[in-house]
Design a protein around this motif. Structure first.
Motif, PDB file in Angstrom:
ATOM      1  N   ILE A  80       0.755  -1.035   0.117  1.00 16.63           N
ATOM      2  CA  ILE A  80      -0.124   0.136   0.073  1.00 16.63           C
ATOM      3  C   ILE A  80       0.969   1.108  -0.062  1.00 16.63           C
ATOM      4  N   VAL A  81       1.914   1.344   0.876  1.00 10.93           N
ATOM      5  CA  VAL A  81       2.828   2.455   1.195  1.00 10.93           C
ATOM      6  C   VAL A  81       3.564   2.530  -0.427  1.00 10.93           C
ATOM      7  N   THR A  82       4.206   1.268  -0.821  1.00 11.66           N
ATOM      8  CA  THR A  82       4.791   1.471  -2.069  1.00 11.66           C
ATOM      9  C   THR A  82       4.035   1.996  -3.287  1.00 11.66           C
ATOM     10  N   GLY A  83       2.708   1.537  -3.455  1.00 12.16           N
ATOM     11  CA  GLY A  83       1.743   1.831  -4.346  1.00 12.16           C
ATOM     12  C   GLY A  83       1.622   3.423  -4.339  1.00 12.16           C
ATOM     13  N   LEU A  84       1.360   3.855  -2.939  1.00 12.10           N
ATOM     14  CA  LEU A  84       1.013   5.305  -2.910  1.00 12.10           C
ATOM     15  C   LEU A  84       2.344   6.211  -3.310  1.00 12.10           C
ATOM     16  N   ALA A  85       3.296   5.798  -2.913  1.00 13.13           N
ATOM     17  CA  ALA A  85       4.570   6.440  -3.214  1.00 13.13           C
ATOM     18  C   ALA A  85       4.964   6.513  -4.585  1.00 13.13           C
ATOM     19  N   TRP A  86       4.783   5.372  -5.549  1.00  6.98           N
ATOM     20  CA  TRP A  86       4.762   5.347  -6.630  1.00  6.98           C
ATOM     21  C   TRP A  86       3.975   6.154  -7.620  1.00  6.98           C
ATOM     22  N   GLN A  87       2.729   6.115  -6.829  1.00  6.38           N
ATOM     23  CA  GLN A  87       1.727   6.889  -7.558  1.00  6.38           C
ATOM     24  C   GLN A  87       1.955   8.477  -7.691  1.00  6.38           C
ATOM     25  N   TRP A  88       2.396   8.924  -6.572  1.00 11.15           N
ATOM     26  CA  TRP A  88       2.870  10.389  -6.534  1.00 11.15           C
ATOM     27  C   TRP A  88       4.245  10.570  -7.284  1.00 11.15           C
ATOM     28  N   VAL A  89       5.203   9.764  -7.376  1.00  7.00           N
ATOM     29  CA  VAL A  89       6.135   9.992  -8.187  1.00  7.00           C
ATOM     30  C   VAL A  89       6.024  10.009  -9.670  1.00  7.00           C
ATOM     31  N   LEU A  90       4.957   9.165 -10.110  1.00  7.04           N
ATOM     32  CA  LEU A  90       4.703   8.968 -11.712  1.00  7.04           C
ATOM     33  C   LEU A  90       3.531   9.818 -12.001  1.00  7.04           C
ATOM     34  N   SER A  91       3.000  10.623 -11.109  1.00  8.29           N
ATOM     35  CA  SER A  91       1.576  11.422 -11.264  1.00  8.29           C
ATOM     36  C   SER A  91       2.109  12.360 -12.197  1.00  8.29           C
ATOM     37  N   PRO A  92       1.307  12.685 -13.240  1.00  8.93           N
ATOM     38  CA  PRO A  92       1.713  13.655 -14.468  1.00  8.93           C
ATOM     39  C   PRO A  92       1.730  15.055 -13.569  1.00  8.93           C
ATOM     40  N   SER A  93       0.829  15.060 -12.720  1.00  9.58           N
ATOM     41  CA  SER A  93       0.557  16.616 -12.168  1.00  9.58           C
ATOM     42  C   SER A  93       1.567  16.951 -10.939  1.00  9.58           C
ATOM     43  N   ILE A  94       2.115  16.132 -10.161  1.00 13.27           N
ATOM     44  CA  ILE A  94       3.207  16.525  -9.374  1.00 13.27           C
ATOM     45  C   ILE A  94       4.471  15.755  -9.430  1.00 13.27           C
ATOM     46  N   GLY A  95       4.305  14.488 -10.186  1.00 15.40           N
ATOM     47  CA  GLY A  95       5.536  13.855 -10.254  1.00 15.40           C
ATOM     48  C   GLY A  95       6.646  14.263 -11.110  1.00 15.40           C
TER      49      GLY A  95
END
Lengths: 288, 281
Positions: free
Chosen positions: A113-128
């Motif tokens: 869960i933590v891994t997925g959330l952290a990577w979601q932010w890294v790869l998010s087009p709007s903030i990553g």
């Protein structure tokens, strides 16, 4: 003497019960449901393979099942390559080995869960990453795989490799440290280049460990659930769905226990297919 | 040769960066105010680091309608963790001891059955388990989720301890039995004191495993006992309006912190645990 022997059996009896009822009993129960007319509640009228036919005609299952292979092959190859490479590099007498090992292994202590959330932010087009590179002065830079129907599944591979590569590194490093030093001395005397020693001699010696790693990773792939829930939620749409999520959704949210059971049985079959190389190696060992 | 060495270190440092980036981003963002996140980049260092987002995540982050913070999940996880770890490690130690030292008939069959059972995906077992637990009134309850963790911990725990006790010399048990000691006395007075290292490995494995569990907690714990991972996912993935990235990342960090601390405090044991749990001896 006899009383004590009885104590051992008594101590083990709850485990026997749990194994028989919870592991095998439940698995058989699920398998049975998959051959019945069950829909949102179980209906124990036998219905042959109808659930499976319907399952494989369901587009969402097609996507989820195909994704398992895409995700699986890329994760196994990626984690194995990265883990092995890191193990070999660390084995070259580097300074700060402790530091590198610590950094490479800490992801394993984090939940998916933590891994997925952290990577979601890294790869998010709007903030990553995309946002970052655009700010650097490349306004047309695009890296929005996580939001793309046909690319989202690949972003799970990044996170998966990040999480698992350390484990492969640790297993492989232990294997490399076990290689006979005389081999290194002998090949040095012969003047054989290091990379050829690894490729031609050391890696073949580590083959059983490679098989273990492949099996471990493959089983983890079939079981994957939390990572996709946290990172993409199976989306966009259900483009990055995986069988593990399909079964949970159909068991509890979509409430179609017949379809969920059939999908779960396919998962079980996939796990045993992934275990096959391990049994093959074990049987050959015993045969020799 | 020199160039190869430099390349080696460059590659390793690059890899170290790849591994640390997600954690660094989460840490840095959790220390920023939202105004800074809107204008800046998540890769930038915080200008004026503060713990406001941490406080908000802990005290008042919203899970759906309730805004009581991630601390609810923390205490739920804690209540699930302590009995689950204690009981599953104890069960594993007793099982391993009974199997390896007393070798009752069918010991190998049970061990093989358990090992294979460990490979069955949870998804195959979930629905029948829900049915069984609701029939005995344990579904959606604290004892229920604890029982589920003990059950799913049995294979790995039993295996770890069996492998350890199988490595002890048989003479130990024989001598103790000649002296008249029985099953329980031998276990508590001879075997357990010898097992400190493997106990630590088992506890670490279970603490991280159970703290990090999501699926079992989601299905079996019920809303009132939902563990921290479940609450975290609700906070982040179902929030309305503008995402408060700093609060979300602080909540994420708080959830990751216990296993991270366990890892940093016990690196060697942790590695032994995951490889033992993974490679199965």
């Amino acid at each position: 003497m006899r009383i004590s022997g009885l104590a051992a059996r008594l101590v083990l009896s709850p485990t026997v019960l749990v194994t028989v009822v919870c592991f095998y009993g439940c698995a058989v129960w699920t398998a049975y449901i998959s051959f019945t007319k069950s829909s949102f509640i179980p209906n124990y009228t036998f219905n042959g393979l109808a659930q499976y036919e319907r399952l494989f005609a369901t587009p969402r299952w097609g996507v989820a099942y195909t994704n398992m292979f895409i995700f699986g092959v890329l994760l196994v190859v990626g984690a194995l390559a990265v883990g092995l490479l890191l193990a070999i590099m660390i084995d070259r007498n580097v300074r700060g080995e402790g530091f590198f090992r610590t950094v490479m292994l800490y992801p394993l202590s984090m939940s998916f869960i933590v891994t997925g959330l952290a990577w979601q932010w890294v790869l998010s087009p709007s903030i990553g990453v995309q946002h970052f590179v655009r700010d650097l002065g490349f306004p047309n830079f695009t890296f929005d795989w996580i939001a793309q129907q046909d690319r989202a599944i690949y972003t799970l591979v990044f996170a998966g490799v990040w999480h698992q590569a350390g484990l492969i590194m640790a297993i492989m490093l232990a294997g490399l440290r076990g290689v006979d030093r005389d081999i290194w001395r002998a090949t040095k005397v012969e003047g054989i280049p290091t990379w050829r020693v690894y490729l031609g001699i050391v890696l073949p010696m580590l083959r059983p460990l490679v098989v273990t790693c492949v099996v471990l990773l493959s089983v983890a792939v079939v079981k994957s659930y939390d990572l996709v829930v946290a990172m993409t939620g199976g989306g966009p749409g259900f483009a990055s769905d995986l069988p593990g999520k399909f079964v949970v959704d159909f068991s509890f949210e979509r409430a179609n226990i017949g379809q969920a059971s059939a999908a779960a049985v396919v998962m079980l079959g996939s796990v045993f297919a992934a275990l096959a190389p391990y049994f093959y190696v074990e049987l050959r060992k015993r045969g020799q | 040769m020199k160039a190869a060495r430099i390349g080696l270190y460059a590659f390793l440092l690059g890899a170290a960066l790849f591994f640390s980036i997600p954690l660094l981003i989460v840490v840095m963002t959790s220390l920023k105010p939202m105004t800074e996140i809107r204008t800046g980049s998540i890769f930038a260092l915080p200008l004026a680091p503060n713990f406001d987002a941490w406080v908000k995540a802990w005290m008042s982050a919203c899970t759906g309608l309730a805004c009581e913070g991630i601390r609810v999940g923390f205490w739920n996880s804690f209540r699930i963790l302590v009995p689950s770890v204690a009981l599953s490690v104890m069960a594993g130690a007793l099982n391993g001891y009974a199997l390896a030292q007393w070798k009752p008939p069918g010991a190998n069959a049970l061990l093989t059955a358990l090992m294979l059972g460990a490979f069955i995906p949870y998804q195959v077992i979930l629905y029948p388990m829900v049915k069984i637990l609701s029939n005995i009134g344990l579904y959606n309850s604290l004892p229920g989720i604890i029982a589920v963790h003990i059950i799913f911990g049995l294979p790995v725990m039993t295996l770890i301890f069996r492998n350890f006790y199988a490595g002890l010399p048989d003479e130990l048990l024989k001598a103790a039995r000649v002296d008249g000691a029985g099953f329980w006395r031998i276990f508590f007075e001879i075997m357990l004191p010898l097992s400190i290292n493997i106990l630590i490995v088992a506890v670490i494995l279970q603490v991280t495993g159970i703290w990090n569990d999501y699926l079992l907690g989601l299905i079996f714990a019920g809303r009132d006992n939902a563990p921290m991972t479940v609450q975290l996912n609700l906070i982040v993935n179902t929030s309305m309006g503008e995402q408060e990235h700093n609060v979300n990342m602080a909540a994420t960090l708080l959830t990751a912190l216990p296993p991270l601390l366990v890892y940093f405090a016990s690196g060697r044991y942790f590695v032994r645990g995951i490889t033992a749990g993974a490679v199965k001896g």
